[in-house]
Design an enzyme around this catalytic site. Structure first.
Site, short mmCIF file in Angstrom:
data_model
loop_
_atom_site.label_atom_id
_atom_site.label_comp_id
_atom_site.label_asym_id
_atom_site.label_seq_id
_atom_site.Cartn_x
_atom_site.Cartn_y
_atom_site.Cartn_z
N GLU A 173 80.52 -62.34 108.45
CA GLU A 173 80.36 -61.02 108.37
C GLU A 173 80.50 -60.76 106.88
O GLU A 173 81.17 -61.28 106.09
CB GLU A 173 81.65 -60.34 108.76
CG GLU A 173 81.45 -58.57 109.07
CD GLU A 173 82.44 -57.70 109.44
OE1 GLU A 173 83.81 -58.40 109.21
OE2 GLU A 173 82.33 -56.93 110.14
N GLU A 188 91.18 -53.35 115.30
CA GLU A 188 89.72 -53.25 115.66
C GLU A 188 89.23 -53.82 114.50
O GLU A 188 89.56 -53.43 113.29
CB GLU A 188 89.32 -51.64 115.47
CG GLU A 188 88.03 -51.36 116.13
CD GLU A 188 87.03 -51.43 115.36
OE1 GLU A 188 86.79 -50.53 114.46
OE2 GLU A 188 86.28 -52.37 115.06
N CYS A 214 81.77 -52.33 110.99
CA CYS A 214 82.11 -53.43 111.91
C CYS A 214 81.02 -53.85 112.92
O CYS A 214 81.03 -55.08 113.19
CB CYS A 214 83.63 -53.11 112.24
SG CYS A 214 83.58 -51.45 113.04
N LYS A 238 98.24 -44.98 106.67
CA LYS A 238 97.89 -45.43 105.07
C LYS A 238 96.27 -45.56 105.24
O LYS A 238 95.66 -46.32 105.77
CB LYS A 238 98.61 -46.75 104.86
CG LYS A 238 98.14 -46.97 103.51
CD LYS A 238 98.42 -48.59 102.95
CE LYS A 238 97.13 -49.50 103.09
NZ LYS A 238 96.05 -49.13 102.71
#
Lengths: 312, 290, 478
Positions: free
Chosen positions: C389, C258, C292, C184
């Protein structure tokens, strides 16, 4: 203005400490930055401006054993009128010759605005006594050169005798009188970018008006990473000392595409203050015709051919 | 009107050496008769001399710097491209292998397919050798220590006698995948498929000199390769046993890495022996500290 | 006006041919969804609608998993590695052949500069397929035993920041090991995944080996919780990663994650300064900071603080923000209105917390989602902008005095994805690297990726590695 003066009393020890204390250059990183800037796409109006700018920054060069007055005259004619079919093409910045042909060039270029640059100091190797080198300079200046391109003593530099290299540049600058001095580092022989950075600073501290990559007689000559490091050096030097020094990339620059890459490099490294023939030069010979061809293509929409441009 | 008058005459190929990316004849001007499996005339192949061998080694040495410095990814891409071109020429190779070895069509097809797939297998090794063969070593001290495989240099290959294509591929590919350059002496009896392979190499992205192909008398040429002081390794599998022993002795003069072999079943999946034989291992130490 | 204005240098959109609407790619065919709706996908630079795509409902997810299972049991798991390899090589080649088209499509749908999709993303996509193609027939040498077996059907959910590259990271190793997949793509970036489906068709990949189902959070949830999935792989936020870990906990599904990061980019006083500045810029402004492993915390040694900051500010002045399809653009659009809102919110928090905010002068286009490269100085560890983040082009700058302090500050986070070290001293690099609790350590470089190089995090940045020999483990029954 910083506390550092242009002519302090340097010694071998203090010069080494200063030059070796400069931040290092990571070769892989520098090459990556140069490569990224080389991928800039310069089109339409930007390309038009850049082609003309590049032409106006050329030191049109002939440095061959077989040079004659006739050859130099032909080159000077080209320097003043690069495109036989288009008077709007700008003149180049200078003609660059050996000292014994400087007088011929000076006569041809008198009043045109194109400078007379002469190599000197036992170009290209630099292997001669200081007396001979200084005599070489004085002779060129007396013959009418208003720019002198000297070579540094690479042997002295690579063996760490920085004081010697420094003193030589100072002496040559003095012998130049009113002529402005370009100092050729011969980056192909210095090999590492750390050496290029150090040699750049050494030349500027000794009074260079311009730092120049190469004699064009050694491969590799000018490259984008080497020029990147030199542009960083002049930028930082002006920051520290308040004095602007020019950069000349010479040798191996053959195509308009190459030339435009150098202009992008100048633009995004030292900045637009250097985007002027007063502060940036391209030492080349066959480059001029390629620039003219590209210029013609932009103007006419057609790809041109070598028959339409002069071989001098 | 006779059939002969109407028949189309074929344009026959000249089979030359492949050295430094070019196709020269032997400097000796000699050739030798290659027969098909029925004993009839197939072609005149170039008969390489010691000078051709010398030139081939020089070409391989010249190409080594660039090839070994290329990224593993790049080498893998180049080798894969060779496989693509081999696939495109599949029917040509099937015909040549059939004519040479006297095999039936299905067997020949199977061998050619195996040769192409073998090439693909090796292409995929280029960027994995370091991971399988390299290591970080947990030395007892504040040091970072790693071992890297590196190509040994110029590899001479005496290609298998009987297996004209599959055998040839099986001894050449494992050398070049890790960055070595090769001088290969094709099968004396069945040299033609190897020459056609060199045409594929010349039209793929393999840089000139990375693989050089000689044809000629094994007993004449092999000793010059085995004794050459600028050859770093040698695969003796195409030499008959007694000759191979002599060659191994000659090879000892500069301590070449020697691969012995013989009549292997080339259709079996290869192990790592040939790839590993041409690898040196470099171990590096560096302190870790402030 | 600048002396040397770079004129517009647009990459042509003509190379891309978009359909008006896309179905789901299941069992080798595109077909409408059974119980899903349609939704629009846009260009974040202009807000124009690019196409309509289908949201896969639970029945569609089920169909996809069934197709993958069928292909696994009847075709893919039975196929020798040499043949699987050749399919993957074909896919790699087609990606190379269609490279320009894919790059333009990626930039259109994601907002990232064409230079990056052309020079970084797409070449890496091809490289990943090449690399893993070569493992398919060599698994016995990978260090996992004589004959390692695949897991079965993998359900894979990927993010919007590197759409096609994340797809390659997931699909290439899965297929190489003999698994089949249902993937997806992210809600806002479905188009290159759908183009990839076409590539699978061009490669004649057996139907059902790869299935692409578009959709948003609901679809993803349905996929990872589907009982027919043997393996779940997720790249995205830590928050969602934890949800997935909770959902998988009572099952036998293997899971790799991840997730997010708050990497420290550490600059020592003896760093090669010009290259370090490039590394800082690259670390947080590459891909608009939607990375990331972004170097979102600059830790600079106090003794070179002013020098580094002056050089950094000067360098930021040359960044070109604008049309992603212009070849000279360095900073593209923020991927969505939602992401832009988050970045703005956290930047406001940064100001409120007392950090000083600075951006180079920037002309932001009127339409689309844009945020200027931003630097916060005077940041301390306690500030939210040093801990959370942001996933945008926002850099927080802190200082340190000694290597030990740098390590401490770098590690003082629940994340552990990456770190950067800038110094001329080799021993220091190795000393730091051995102490930094991060899955990827870049020394004198940043944001470098390669299919041979394992990537993944420590702590709440996730578990498992993608890339390299290590990347095979996630897809083998070992």
């Amino acid at each position: 203005m910083s506390a550092l003066a242009d002519t302090p009393t340097w010694s071998d020890v203090s010069l080494r400490a200063f030059l070796h204390g400069l931040p290092g250059v990571d070769q892989v990183g520098a090459q990556a930055r140069a490569a990224m800037l080389a991928s800039r796409s310069i089109k339409t109006t930007a390309k038009q401006w850049a082609l003309d700018a590049a032409i106006s920054m050329i030191d049109l060069t002939t440095l061959e054993g077989q040079d004659t007055p006739g050859k130099v005259r032909a080159l000077c004619a080209k320097a003043k009128r690069p495109d036989p079919a288009d008077p709007t093409a700008p003149m180049v910045a200078a003609v660059c010759v050996y000292p014994d042909l400087a007088q011929v060039a000076a006569a041809e270029l008198d009043g045109s605005g194109v400078h007379v640059a002469s190599v000197a100091t036992a170009f290209p190797s630099g292997r001669a006594s200081l007396d001979v080198k200084l005599a070489d300079v004085k002779y060129a200046v007396a013959a009418g050169a208003d720019e002198v391109d000297m070579v540094i003593d690479r042997g002295a530099f690579l063996s760490g005798r920085y004081q010697e290299v420094f003193d030589e540049i100072v002496a040559v600058k003095q012998a130049c009188d009113r002529a402005h001095l370009k100092v050729i580092l011969e980056t192909g022989e210095l090999v590492t970018l750390d050496n290029v950075r150090r040699a750049s600073w050494l030349a500027m501290l000794a009074g260079a008006d311009f730092i120049k990559t190469s004699t064009g007689k050694v491969t590799p000559a000018a490259t984008l990473p080497v020029t990147l490091v030199m542009l960083e050096a002049v930028r930082d030097f002006r920051e520290d000392h308040g004095r602007q020094v020019g950069v000349k990339a010479a040798g191996g620059i053959r195509t308009a595409k190459d030339a435009l890459r150098y202009l992008v490099l100048v633009n995004e490294t030292a900045g637009e203050d250097w985007l002027d023939p007063r502060w940036f030069r391209l030492g080349a010979s066959s480059l001029l015709n390629d620039l003219l061809m590209q210029r013609t293509k932009l103007a006419t929409g057609r790809y041109s051919g070598p028959d339409y441009f002069t071989l001098d | 009107m006779s059939d002969l008058a109407e028949a189309r005459i074929a344009v026959r190929k000249t089979y030359k050496l492949y050295i430094g990316g070019a196709f020269p004849r032997s400097e000796s001007g000699r050739s030798y008769e290659v027969t098909d499996h029925k004993g009839g005339f197939a072609a005149n192949a170039a008969m390489a001399s010691r000078k051709d061998a010398r030139d081939a080694v020089a070409a391989a040495r010249k190409a080594f710097g660039g090839w070994s410095a290329a990224t593993a990814y790049n080498r893998g891409q180049v080798l894969y491209r060779v496989a693509e071109l081999l696939e495109g020429r599949r029917s040509q190779f099937v015909a040549e292998v059939r004519a040479a070895e006297g095999l039936g069509p299905r067997r020949a097809e199977a061998l050619v397919d195996a040769a192409i797939d073998r090439w693909v297998w090796y292409a995929g090794w280029a960027d994995k050798i370091a991971q399988v063969r390299g290591a970080t070593n947990p030395v007892a001290g504040p040091y970072f220590n790693f071992s890297l495989p590196e190509p040994t240099g110029v590899v001479a290959v005496i290609a298998p006698e009987a297996s004209s294509l599959l055998g040839f591929v099986s001894v050449v590919a494992p050398a070049v995948v890790s960055g070595n350059t090769v001088v290969a002496l094709a099968s004396e009896r069945f040299p033609l498929p190897a020459v056609s392979l060199s045409e594929v190499l010349a039209t793929s992205d393999v840089p000139a000199g990375v693989i050089n192909v000689l044809t000629g008398r094994t007993a004449e040429v092999a000793p010059w390769l085995a004794s050459h002081m600028d050859v770093n390794a040698i695969d003796l599998c195409g030499a008959p046993d007694d000759l191979a022993d002599d060659l191994a002795v000659a090879a000892a003069e500069n301590l070449k890495r020697v691969v012995r072999g013989g009549d292997e079943d080339w259709t079996q999946p290869p192990a790592l022996k040939r790839m590993l034989a041409y690898l040196e291992t470099k171990t590096v130490w560096h302190p870790a500290g402030t | 006006m600048a002396k040397f204005e770079y004129a517009p240098a647009p990459e042509s959109r003509a190379v891309v041919s978009l359909r008006e609407s896309y179905g789901l790619f299941i069992g080798g065919e595109f077909a409408p969804g059974v119980d899903g709706r349609a939704f629009k996908t846009i260009s974040p630079a202009t807000e124009e609608v690019l196409a309509e795509v289908t949201e896969a409902g639970p029945a569609d997810v089920d169909r996809a998993v069934t197709a993958a299972r069928k292909a696994y049991e009847h075709t893919w798991a039975l196929m020798p590695g040499t043949e699987r390899a050749k399919y993957l090589f074909r896919i790699a080649r087609i990606v190379q052949e269609r490279a320009r088209e894919l790059a333009v499509l990626e930039s259109l749908n994601n907002g990232k500069p064409i230079r990056e999709s052309r020079d970084v993303d797409i070449p890496l996509v091809a490289a990943h397929f090449f690399y893993y193609a070569g493992w398919a027939d060599k698994l016995e040498y990978a260090g996992y035993g004589q004959a390692p077996r695949p897991l079965g059907v993998a359900g894979q959910v990927i993010p919007w920041n590197f759409p096609l590259l994340m797809l390659a990271w997931k699909i290439a190793p899965a297929l190489a090991c003999g698994n089949t997949v249902v993937l997806k793509p992210a809600e806002t970036t479905p188009l290159t995944a759908l183009a990839f489906a076409e590539i699978c068709q061009q490669a004649d990949l057996p139907p059902g080996v790869v299935n692409i189902i578009t959709g948003a959070g609901e679809t993803g949830r349905a996929l990872v919780t589907h009982p027919g999935i043997d393996k779940v792989a997720f790249t995205g936020s830590t928050e969602v990663g934890k949800e997935i870990a909770r959902a998988c906990a009572p099952t036998r599904k293997k899971l790799t994650l991840e997730l997010g990061g708050k990497a420290a980019n550490i600059v020592f006083e003896d760093a090669p300064i010009d290259q370090a500045v490039e590394g800082i810029v690259n670390g947080i402004f590459f891909n608009q900071g939607h990375v990331c492993c972004a170097g979102s915390r600059l830790l600079v040694q106090e003794s070179v603080y002013s020098e580094v900051m002056a050089a950094l500010r000067r360098r930021l002045g040359t960044l070109r923000l604008g049309d992603p399809l212009d070849k000279n653009t360095d900073v593209g659009a923020i991927n969505s209105a939602a992401q832009l809102a988050k970045i703005r919110e956290l930047s406001q928090v940064g100001e409120a917390e007392g950090a000083e905010r600075w951006s180079p002068p920037c002309d932001l286009p009127v339409k689309g989602f844009w945020f200027p490269p931003t630097v916060f100085t005077g940041v301390s560890q306690a500030h939210r902008i040093a801990r959370e983040e942001i996933f945008g082009p926002v850099l927080s700058v802190l200082t340190f005095r000694t290597p030990a302090e740098a390590v401490e500050k770098a590690n003082n986070t629940p994340y552990g994805l990456s770190a950067g070290i800038w110094t001329d001293k080799g021993s220091l690099i190795l000393w730091m690297a051995s102490r930094l609790r991060a899955g990827v350590v870049w020394a004198n470089t940043f944001n470098k990726f390669d299919p041979t190089s394992p990537f993944g995090g420590y702590k709440e940045s996730g578990y498992g590695r993608e890339g390299g020999r290590h990347g095979l483990e996630a897809y083998l029954d070992v």
